[in-house]
Design a protein around this motif. Structure first.
Motif, PDB file in Angstrom:
ATOM      1  N   GLU A 146      -4.441   6.331   0.630  1.00  0.00           N
ATOM      2  CA  GLU A 146      -6.125   6.630   0.570  1.00  0.00           C
ATOM      3  C   GLU A 146      -6.546   6.711   1.692  1.00  0.00           C
ATOM      4  O   GLU A 146      -6.245   6.097   2.569  1.00  0.00           O
TER       5      GLU A 146
ATOM      6  N   ILE B 200      -9.269   5.701   3.926  1.00  0.00           N
ATOM      7  CA  ILE B 200      -9.804   3.916   3.692  1.00  0.00           C
ATOM      8  C   ILE B 200      -9.217   3.461   4.866  1.00  0.00           C
ATOM      9  O   ILE B 200      -7.588   3.252   5.369  1.00  0.00           O
TER      10      ILE B 200
ATOM     11  N   SER C 143      -9.791  -0.190   6.285  1.00  0.00           N
ATOM     12  CA  SER C 143     -10.195  -1.186   5.648  1.00  0.00           C
ATOM     13  C   SER C 143     -10.343  -2.428   7.119  1.00  0.00           C
ATOM     14  O   SER C 143      -9.554  -2.513   8.088  1.00  0.00           O
TER      15      SER C 143
ATOM     16  N   ARG D   5     -14.386   1.005   5.539  1.00  0.00           N
ATOM     17  CA  ARG D   5     -14.428   0.227   4.426  1.00  0.00           C
ATOM     18  C   ARG D   5     -14.380  -1.490   4.515  1.00  0.00           C
ATOM     19  O   ARG D   5     -13.594  -2.205   5.606  1.00  0.00           O
TER      20      ARG D   5
ATOM     21  N   SER E 218       0.936  -1.337  -0.268  1.00  0.00           N
ATOM     22  CA  SER E 218       0.134  -0.105   0.341  1.00  0.00           C
ATOM     23  C   SER E 218       0.599   1.389   0.299  1.00  0.00           C
ATOM     24  O   SER E 218       1.978   1.412   0.401  1.00  0.00           O
TER      25      SER E 218
ATOM     26  N   TRP F 115     -12.279  10.919   6.685  1.00  0.00           N
ATOM     27  CA  TRP F 115     -11.775   8.938   6.486  1.00  0.00           C
ATOM     28  C   TRP F 115     -13.382   8.225   6.753  1.00  0.00           C
ATOM     29  O   TRP F 115     -14.056   8.764   6.565  1.00  0.00           O
TER      30      TRP F 115
ATOM     31  N   HIS G  36      -8.128  -4.314  -2.132  1.00  0.00           N
ATOM     32  CA  HIS G  36      -8.902  -4.356  -0.831  1.00  0.00           C
ATOM     33  C   HIS G  36      -7.910  -3.541   0.524  1.00  0.00           C
ATOM     34  O   HIS G  36      -8.094  -1.988   0.625  1.00  0.00           O
TER      35      HIS G  36
ATOM     36  N   ASN H 133      -5.609  -0.402  -1.524  1.00  0.00           N
ATOM     37  CA  ASN H 133      -6.589   1.005  -1.379  1.00  0.00           C
ATOM     38  C   ASN H 133      -7.007   1.663  -0.137  1.00  0.00           C
ATOM     39  O   ASN H 133      -8.096   2.055  -0.219  1.00  0.00           O
ATOM     40  N   SER H 134      -5.801   1.298   0.633  1.00  0.00           N
ATOM     41  CA  SER H 134      -6.315   1.528   1.839  1.00  0.00           C
ATOM     42  C   SER H 134      -5.293   1.919   3.053  1.00  0.00           C
ATOM     43  O   SER H 134      -3.875   1.162   2.541  1.00  0.00           O
ATOM     44  N   SER H 135      -5.181   2.449   4.395  1.00  0.00           N
ATOM     45  CA  SER H 135      -4.144   2.530   4.387  1.00  0.00           C
ATOM     46  C   SER H 135      -3.448   1.888   5.955  1.00  0.00           C
ATOM     47  O   SER H 135      -2.763   3.099   6.002  1.00  0.00           O
TER      48      SER H 135
END
Length: 377
Positions: free
Chosen positions: A199, A201, A203, A232, A195, A229, A272, A275-277
């Motif tokens: 993003e 996000i 998760s 997801r 990652s 923020w 998934h 695309n998250s942090s």
């Protein structure tokens, strides 16, 4: 060596998938058979010619008699004896063992140990029996086995080897069976990107059990994280579990703050994570959650409630942040502090990648092969 992995099933569920993956690696140097007694589905690529379903269906009359028998035992002794009601399955398992000339039986999950360990050692004393527990001891000695605790303990004592997942679990198990050891569950992933942590996000990947996985905490946590923020959630479960979670979201969730994307696999699951942090775990109890290790392989910083599994994986906070179970305010604070510190996020990313190496298949499978060789030799 001829090995039988005995499991309720080899379909959905972390323990079933792990057993399938370890079995396929052991196949490279051994003859491995997969024996299921509750669920016939095969979602893990187990070779069909090696997967045998030995469960014996019983009619409505026998089902009702069994219910009455268990109720009577509970009334008289406060526990029942599961093996009394699984004799047909036991005989079918013995037949599979004899027919396939099995050297070692691996009993996957607490239920398999409870149902079969004592009888296997009594009736087939030359066959080595290994128990493989994926449940935290606090849970397995709590709600899971509360109605048949002595049968569970008897099964544990009968084992030639007992494999558990954390050092916390090992301390308990050594008081019951001195031949206990820790072997981590492996994560099986192809090489992939890490990652970029860019993003907004957070998760979360889970089985949709609201109580165990702490899904009821998510809405309150989501409402407290910084504007812009969101959380997801990727998850799978039985249809009624999916419906229950959707109803929970509709009643309490803000669609701008929490987003349920359903079950994800393959590239969709990889994206998934990519695309998250940040990755979080809100479970009330876990033994060794593979999704947490999976997230670490993508370089995601981890924040988790301090269940036993997270304590083991994060080494009591060395490789990620731990928050007291159920403390949604502290969880939200930890997320917001990490959002505000890109330097800390990068630091935790490197720690995640470092720790992930301990759960790769070659490291884990060597420990399994050493255990099996030691048993036979």
């Amino acid at each position: 060596m001829r090995i039988a992995i005995v499991s309720p099933g080899f379909g959905y569920g972390g323990s079933y998938i792990v057993a399938s993956n370890v079995g396929k690696e052991l196949q490279k140097n051994n003859e491995v058979f997969y024996l299921a007694y509750k669920y016939q589905a095969n979602f893990s690529g187990v070779p069909d010619d090696r997967l045998h379903y030995f469960g014996r269906n019983i009619g409505p009359l026998r089902q009702n008699l069994n219910r009455v028998g268990k109720a009577f035992e509970l009334l008289m002794h406060h526990e029942f004896t599961p093996v009394k009601y699984s004799q047909r399955d036991l005989q079918a398992l013995l037949s599979e063992i004899d027919q396939n000339k099995i050297d070692v039986v691996i009993l996957n999950t607490f239920l398999s140990v409870t149902l079969f360990a004592q009888q296997l050692k009594k009736l087939r004393p030359n066959v080595k029996v290994v128990g493989w527990l994926h449940e935290a001891t606090s849970y397995s000695f709590g709600d899971l086995t509360k109605n048949y605790r002595q049968s569970f303990i008897g099964g544990l004592k009968a084992l030639d080897r007992l494999v558990c997942l954390t050092e916390i679990d090992l301390k308990k198990m050594l008081t019951i069976n001195p031949h206990s050891q820790v072997i981590y569950n492996p994560v099986v992933l192809t090489e992939h990107e890490v990652s970029s942590l860019s993003e907004p996000i957070v998760s979360f990947t889970t089985r949709l059990n609201i109580q165990i996985k702490g899904l009821d905490y998510l809405m309150e946590i989501a409402n407290q994280i910084k504007e812009g923020w969101s959380i997801r959630v990727a998850g799978q479960g039985r249809p009624e579990q999916v419906d229950d979670f959707k109803r929970l979201l509709e009643a309490n969730g803000d669609p701008d703050k929490i987003n349920f994307v359903g079950e994800l696999v393959g590239d969709d699951l990889a994206n998934h994570y990519l695309n998250s942090s940040i990755f979080i775990s809100t479970s009330r109890t876990e033994a060794l959650p593979l999704v947490l290790i999976e997230a670490m392989s993508f370089g995601l910083p981890i924040i988790s409630f301090d269940h036993n599994g997270a304590k083991e994986i994060l080494a009591n906070g060395k490789f990620g942040k731990l928050v007291p179970i159920g403390d949604v305010n502290e969880m939200a604070t930890a997320i917001n502090e990490l959002i505000s510190s890109p330097e800390e996020m990068k630091k935790l990313q490197q720690l995640s990648l470092q720790r992930y190496a301990d759960f790769k298949m070659p490291v884990v499978i060597k420990k399994w092969q050493d255990l099996l060789d030691d048993l036979i030799n």
